[in-house]
Design a protein around this motif. Structure first.
Motif, PDB file in Angstrom:
ATOM      1  N   ARG A  80       0.828  -1.202   0.000  1.00  0.00           N
ATOM      2  CA  ARG A  80       0.000   0.000   0.000  1.00  0.00           C
ATOM      3  C   ARG A  80       0.867   1.259   0.000  1.00  0.00           C
ATOM      4  NH1 ARG A  80      -5.317  -0.573   0.530  1.00  0.00           N
ATOM      5  NH2 ARG A  80      -6.150  -2.601   1.203  1.00  0.00           N
ATOM      6  N   PHE A  81       0.566   2.143  -0.932  1.00  0.00           N
ATOM      7  CA  PHE A  81       1.251   3.427  -1.038  1.00  0.00           C
ATOM      8  C   PHE A  81       0.247   4.553  -0.806  1.00  0.00           C
ATOM      9  CE2 PHE A  81       4.224   0.749  -3.236  1.00  0.00           C
ATOM     10  CZ  PHE A  81       5.463   1.352  -3.063  1.00  0.00           C
ATOM     11  N   SER A  82       0.731   5.641  -0.210  1.00  0.00           N
ATOM     12  CA  SER A  82      -0.071   6.853  -0.067  1.00  0.00           C
ATOM     13  C   SER A  82       0.252   7.772  -1.237  1.00  0.00           C
ATOM     14  CB  SER A  82       0.230   7.557   1.262  1.00  0.00           C
ATOM     15  OG  SER A  82      -0.504   8.755   1.363  1.00  0.00           O
ATOM     16  N   LEU A  83      -0.712   7.940  -2.126  1.00  0.00           N
ATOM     17  CA  LEU A  83      -0.480   8.707  -3.351  1.00  0.00           C
ATOM     18  C   LEU A  83      -1.260  10.015  -3.339  1.00  0.00           C
ATOM     19  CD1 LEU A  83      -0.603   5.808  -5.986  1.00  0.00           C
ATOM     20  CD2 LEU A  83       1.382   6.790  -4.825  1.00  0.00           C
ATOM     21  N   THR A  84      -1.227  10.704  -2.198  1.00  0.00           N
ATOM     22  CA  THR A  84      -1.886  12.003  -2.119  1.00  0.00           C
ATOM     23  C   THR A  84      -1.012  13.090  -2.745  1.00  0.00           C
ATOM     24  OG1 THR A  84      -3.007  11.316  -0.087  1.00  0.00           O
ATOM     25  CG2 THR A  84      -2.953  13.672  -0.573  1.00  0.00           C
ATOM     26  N   SER A  85       0.203  13.215  -2.237  1.00  0.00           N
ATOM     27  CA  SER A  85       1.148  14.178  -2.828  1.00  0.00           C
ATOM     28  C   SER A  85       2.247  13.473  -3.610  1.00  0.00           C
ATOM     29  CB  SER A  85       1.774  15.057  -1.741  1.00  0.00           C
ATOM     30  OG  SER A  85       2.549  14.282  -0.843  1.00  0.00           O
ATOM     31  N   THR A  86       2.446  12.172  -3.355  1.00  0.00           N
ATOM     32  CA  THR A  86       3.449  11.400  -4.103  1.00  0.00           C
ATOM     33  C   THR A  86       2.809  10.795  -5.350  1.00  0.00           C
ATOM     34  OG1 THR A  86       2.974   9.422  -2.793  1.00  0.00           O
ATOM     35  CG2 THR A  86       4.759  10.834  -2.033  1.00  0.00           C
ATOM     36  N   GLY A  87       3.656  10.431  -6.305  1.00  0.00           N
ATOM     37  CA  GLY A  87       3.185   9.823  -7.539  1.00  0.00           C
ATOM     38  C   GLY A  87       4.037   8.618  -7.898  1.00  0.00           C
ATOM     39  N   ILE A  88       3.438   7.634  -8.563  1.00  0.00           N
ATOM     40  CA  ILE A  88       4.144   6.426  -8.954  1.00  0.00           C
ATOM     41  C   ILE A  88       4.060   6.273 -10.468  1.00  0.00           C
ATOM     42  CG2 ILE A  88       2.103   4.966  -8.597  1.00  0.00           C
ATOM     43  CD1 ILE A  88       4.036   2.763  -7.634  1.00  0.00           C
ATOM     44  N   SER A  89       5.190   5.882 -11.093  1.00  0.00           N
ATOM     45  CA  SER A  89       5.228   5.759 -12.550  1.00  0.00           C
ATOM     46  C   SER A  89       6.402   4.876 -12.947  1.00  0.00           C
ATOM     47  CB  SER A  89       5.352   7.136 -13.209  1.00  0.00           C
ATOM     48  OG  SER A  89       6.557   7.771 -12.815  1.00  0.00           O
ATOM     49  N   PHE A  90       6.519   4.616 -14.251  1.00  0.00           N
ATOM     50  CA  PHE A  90       7.616   3.840 -14.804  1.00  0.00           C
ATOM     51  C   PHE A  90       8.557   4.749 -15.573  1.00  0.00           C
ATOM     52  CE2 PHE A  90       4.780   0.169 -14.266  1.00  0.00           C
ATOM     53  CZ  PHE A  90       5.679  -0.751 -13.763  1.00  0.00           C
ATOM     54  N   GLU A  91       9.826   4.351 -15.602  1.00  0.00           N
ATOM     55  CA  GLU A  91      10.829   5.062 -16.404  1.00  0.00           C
ATOM     56  C   GLU A  91      11.571   4.034 -17.244  1.00  0.00           C
ATOM     57  OE1 GLU A  91      14.832   6.893 -14.993  1.00  0.00           O
ATOM     58  OE2 GLU A  91      13.345   8.501 -14.854  1.00  0.00           O
ATOM     59  N   LYS A  92      11.535   4.205 -18.564  1.00  0.00           N
ATOM     60  CA  LYS A  92      12.162   3.244 -19.470  1.00  0.00           C
ATOM     61  C   LYS A  92      13.621   3.606 -19.692  1.00  0.00           C
ATOM     62  CE  LYS A  92      11.557   1.121 -24.041  1.00  0.00           C
ATOM     63  NZ  LYS A  92      10.744   1.132 -25.294  1.00  0.00           N
ATOM     64  N   ALA A  93      14.481   2.584 -19.678  1.00  0.00           N
ATOM     65  CA  ALA A  93      15.911   2.809 -19.911  1.00  0.00           C
ATOM     66  C   ALA A  93      16.135   3.307 -21.334  1.00  0.00           C
ATOM     67  CB  ALA A  93      16.688   1.524 -19.667  1.00  0.00           C
ATOM     68  N   SER A  94      17.138   4.147 -21.504  1.00  0.00           N
ATOM     69  CA  SER A  94      17.428   4.711 -22.826  1.00  0.00           C
ATOM     70  C   SER A  94      18.165   3.738 -23.734  1.00  0.00           C
ATOM     71  CB  SER A  94      18.255   5.997 -22.672  1.00  0.00           C
ATOM     72  OG  SER A  94      19.465   5.735 -21.968  1.00  0.00           O
ATOM     73  N   SER A  95      18.743   2.685 -23.175  1.00  0.00           N
ATOM     74  CA  SER A  95      19.477   1.698 -23.973  1.00  0.00           C
ATOM     75  C   SER A  95      19.104   0.296 -23.499  1.00  0.00           C
ATOM     76  CB  SER A  95      20.987   1.912 -23.859  1.00  0.00           C
ATOM     77  OG  SER A  95      21.393   1.896 -22.512  1.00  0.00           O
ATOM     78  N   PRO A  96      19.148  -0.700 -24.383  1.00  0.00           N
ATOM     79  CA  PRO A  96      18.735  -2.055 -24.007  1.00  0.00           C
ATOM     80  C   PRO A  96      19.793  -2.765 -23.175  1.00  0.00           C
ATOM     81  CG  PRO A  96      19.502  -2.036 -26.271  1.00  0.00           C
ATOM     82  CD  PRO A  96      19.515  -0.609 -25.813  1.00  0.00           C
ATOM     83  N   LEU A  97      19.336  -3.754 -22.440  1.00  0.00           N
ATOM     84  CA  LEU A  97      20.211  -4.651 -21.692  1.00  0.00           C
ATOM     85  C   LEU A  97      20.330  -5.952 -22.467  1.00  0.00           C
ATOM     86  CD1 LEU A  97      21.768  -5.617 -19.131  1.00  0.00           C
ATOM     87  CD2 LEU A  97      19.545  -6.347 -18.219  1.00  0.00           C
ATOM     88  N   SER A  98      21.565  -6.381 -22.745  1.00  0.00           N
ATOM     89  CA  SER A  98      21.808  -7.625 -23.476  1.00  0.00           C
ATOM     90  C   SER A  98      22.705  -8.521 -22.636  1.00  0.00           C
ATOM     91  CB  SER A  98      22.469  -7.348 -24.829  1.00  0.00           C
ATOM     92  OG  SER A  98      21.622  -6.539 -25.639  1.00  0.00           O
TER      93      SER A  98
END
Length: 279
Positions: A80-98
Motif C-alpha cells: 500500500r502506497f499513499s499517493l496524495t502528494s506522491t506519484g508512482i510511474s515507470f521510467e524506461k531505460a534509454s538503452s537495451p540490456l543484453s
C-alpha cells in the motif's frame, strides 16, 4: 464661515488617531497574512515529506515482494502506497540490456536476453528535497551498485535508491543474477558425463494500470516465467557478459570448481515477467 484656529487644531488631533489605527491594522493584517502563508507552507512541506518517507519505506519492502513473486512463491503480492502528494510511474531505460553466455573453454556463445529495462519510481511533492542515497540493499556504495549489471548468489537482484532530478524520487530496478548450483551426472550413450549446472535469473517489469489517489495497493503479479536451457560440451566454467549503454560487466563461474572435472556445462535461464499495477 471660517472656523476658529482652536477648532482646526482639535480636528487635526482627532484625525491622527484614526490614521494611526488604520496603519497599525494594515501592519497587523500583513504580519498575519505572512505568518499564515509560511505556516501553511511549513505544514504542507511536512506532510509531503512524511508521505515521501513512507513511500520510500514501502518501495524497499516492495523489492523483497518483487523477488518473491518472480522466483519464490509466485502469484501476487501488494504493497500500500499513499499517493496524495506522491506519484508512482515507470521510467524506461534509454538503452537495451543484453546478456550473453558461453563456455570458458569454448562451445559457442549464446545471447540469452535482450530488452529495455523499466524502473519503478515514486516521486515526492514539489516541496520535498533529497540527496543521492542507496536504500536497498542497506549496505554498499550507491555508485558501485548502480554500475553492477550482474550479481551472484547472496546478492539482492533488486536495487532501490533515491535521487533528486527536478523532484525527489526513489527508484526500483532489477539486475541479472547468476549462480552455480553444483554438478549433475547425465547419461549419454551409456556413459556418464558430469556437467556443471548454472542458473540465471532475469526479472522483466511489465507496466499495468497506475492510477488513483489516496492510500491504494500497488500489486506485483507474476504473469509469466520463461525457462530456457543451454548446454555446452567440452567446457566446465561459465562466462556471462551483460551490456547496457556504456556499462559492461563480465563474470566467470565457478571461480573454485567443485568435485571432479566436468565434461560440460548446463545453463538454465529463468526470465520472470512481473506486472505492476494499482488494480
Amino acid at each position: 464661515m471660517p472656523q476658529p484656529l482652536s477648532m482646526q487644531g482639535s480636528m487635526r488631533k482627532a484625525i491622527s488617531p484614526v490614521i494611526a489605527a488604520v496603519i497599525l491594522t494594515s501592519i497587523m493584517l500583513t504580519i498575519v497574512s505572512v505568518a499564515l502563508y509560511y505556516s501553511t507552507s511549513l505544514i504542507d512541506m511536512n506532510r509531503q515529506t512524511m508521505e515521501y518517507e513512507y513511500a520510500k519505506e514501502q518501495l524497499t519492502y516492495a523489492a523483497t515482494a518483487l523477488e518473491q513473486v518472480a522466483f519464490g512463491t509466485g502469484g501476487s503480492r501488494y504493497v500500500r502506497f499513499s499517493l496524495t502528494s506522491t506519484g508512482i510511474s515507470f521510467e524506461k531505460a534509454s538503452s537495451p540490456l543484453s546478456v550473453w553466455v558461453w563456455g570458458v573453454q569454448g562451445g559457442g556463445i549464446q545471447q540469452v536476453f535482450s530488452g529495455y529495462p523499466l524502473r519503478l519510481k515514486v516521486c515526492g511533492g514539489p516541496l520535498v528535497t533529497t540527496s543521492p542515497r542507496l536504500l536497498y540493499p542497506e549496505s554498499g556504495d550507491l555508485q558501485g551498485e548502480l554500475k553492477k549489471l550482474i550479481v551472484e548468489s547472496g546478492e539482492p537482484i533488486v536495487v532501490v535508491y533515491e535521487n533528486f532530478s527536478q523532484r525527489a524520487c526513489a527508484y526500483m530496478y532489477t539486475r541479472v543474477r547468476v549462480f552455480y548450483n553444483g554438478q549433475i551426472n547425465v547419461t549419454v550413450g551409456g556413459s556418464v558425463k558430469r556437467y556443471n549446472f548454472f542458473t540465471i535469473h532475469v526479472v522483466v517489469l511489465k507496466p499495468g494500470y497506475l492510477g488513483g489517489s489516496g492510500t491504494i495497493p500497488v500489486v506485483f503479479r507474476n504473469v509469466g516465467l520463461n525457462v530456457t536451457e543451454y548446454k555446452f560440451d567440452g567446457s566446465s566454467d561459465l562466462a556471462v557478459l551483460a551490456e547496457q549503454g556504456t556499462l559492461q560487466q563480465q563474470v566467470k563461474l565457478p571461480r573454485a570448481p567443485e568435485g571432479a572435472p566436468a565434461d560440460g556445462l548446463v545453463v538454465v535461464v529463468k526470465v520472470a515477467t512481473v506486472e505492476v499495477s494499482t488494480r
